[in-house]
Design a protein around this motif. Sequence first.
Motif, short mmCIF file in Angstrom:
data_model
loop_
_atom_site.label_atom_id
_atom_site.label_comp_id
_atom_site.label_asym_id
_atom_site.label_seq_id
_atom_site.Cartn_x
_atom_site.Cartn_y
_atom_site.Cartn_z
N GLY A 238 -1.43 -4.33 -3.23
CA GLY A 238 -1.27 -3.18 -2.38
C GLY A 238 -2.04 -3.09 -1.09
O GLY A 238 -2.02 -2.33 -0.21
N SER A 240 -3.06 -3.73 2.56
CA SER A 240 -2.29 -3.97 3.56
C SER A 240 -2.32 -5.18 4.39
O SER A 240 -1.66 -5.32 5.29
N ARG A 287 4.86 -1.99 -5.58
CA ARG A 287 4.05 -2.44 -4.44
C ARG A 287 4.89 -3.45 -3.50
O ARG A 287 4.58 -3.94 -2.47
N GLY A 290 5.37 -2.08 -0.06
CA GLY A 290 4.43 -2.20 0.98
C GLY A 290 4.55 -3.74 1.46
O GLY A 290 4.02 -3.95 2.64
#
Length: 344
Positions: A238, A240, A287, A290
């Motif tokens: 997760g 970024s 996830r 993302g």
Amino acid sequence: MTDRLTITRPDDWHLHLRDGAMLANVAPETARHFARALVMPNLVPPVVTGAQASAYRDRILAALPAGHDFTPLMTLYLTEATDPADVVAAHDTGIITAVKLYPAGATTNSASGVRDMDRIRPVLEAMAQQGIPLCVHGEVTDPSVDIFDREAVFIETIFDPLRRAIPGLRVVLEHVTTSDGIDYVRANDNIAATITTHHLVINRNHILAGGIRPHYYCLPVAKRETHRQALLDAATSGDSRFFLGTDSAPHPDKAKLAPCGCAGCFTASNSMAILAHMFAQADALERLEGFASLHGAAFYGVEKNSGTLTLVREPYEAPRQIDTPEGPVTVFDPGFTPDWRVAE
Ligand code: DOR
Ligand code: ZN
């Protein structure tokens, strides 16, 4: 367990589309699932000016099927002769999204790349000032460095000094393959990394144990299993700073299955199915969005896509190959049948 997952339509932040007949055959494979892709400039000759990037973008758009909803985002191939003003103008007018640094000789069509990092200082400084991201192929080319060490040595001897010299420069460590690279991204600012589909699946045994498998050969070459685990942890965390760049790199089979075979795995057709499988297996399906659809857009400062992509939990047998006028291109075989597929 959920059987259906709808995510924001994904982007591929590192893609090779080639040119001519090959382009016409591979572009639809990406456009089917992805809304945008950052297109690599390592054509022969390379895409080195804004005018060339604009012409290449036109050829890509012309090669797409009617009714497509796909936007190619262009890059420039950095050379020691690159004009900073041309880079800035190409960015200002929306022709390019980023600039790609290939150390000369590091990979396919990189002969025009950079030998002396000092010579690109002015262009990197201009990019830092304008917020233009630099995408980096992170491998040293020194023949005395073991091929499995080339990424880690690059980070220590070239990448870190370069970043320290120009701290405002936003950089992407492309197709990261080592825990060294993952650790470096986590420990620094103004940096992200793309991770490919295939590096989440294979380690170096897949290439070399029990027979040599040229279709698994790519650059940077896959490393040992502990590194693959580090990539999978980063992709599914997760965080970024890590996002998808498939590095899908088509070569005709005759060029892969040769005494000196080309580097590249062709994953455009089945990346999303494989990724859903891998994320589900890691208990991180939530996830995937993302990683594939949100983090990259945020790094590049563009809106997330408005469309969606739906995945369903059904076994998926990808086509073994796609046909092109240059001969068949083999689709990456993950070595398992993904439990997930993109809903038609
Ligand atoms: O495996 C690779 N193939 N790595 C690269 O860096 C280039 C790419 C290609 O263009 O074939
Ligand atoms: Zn690449």
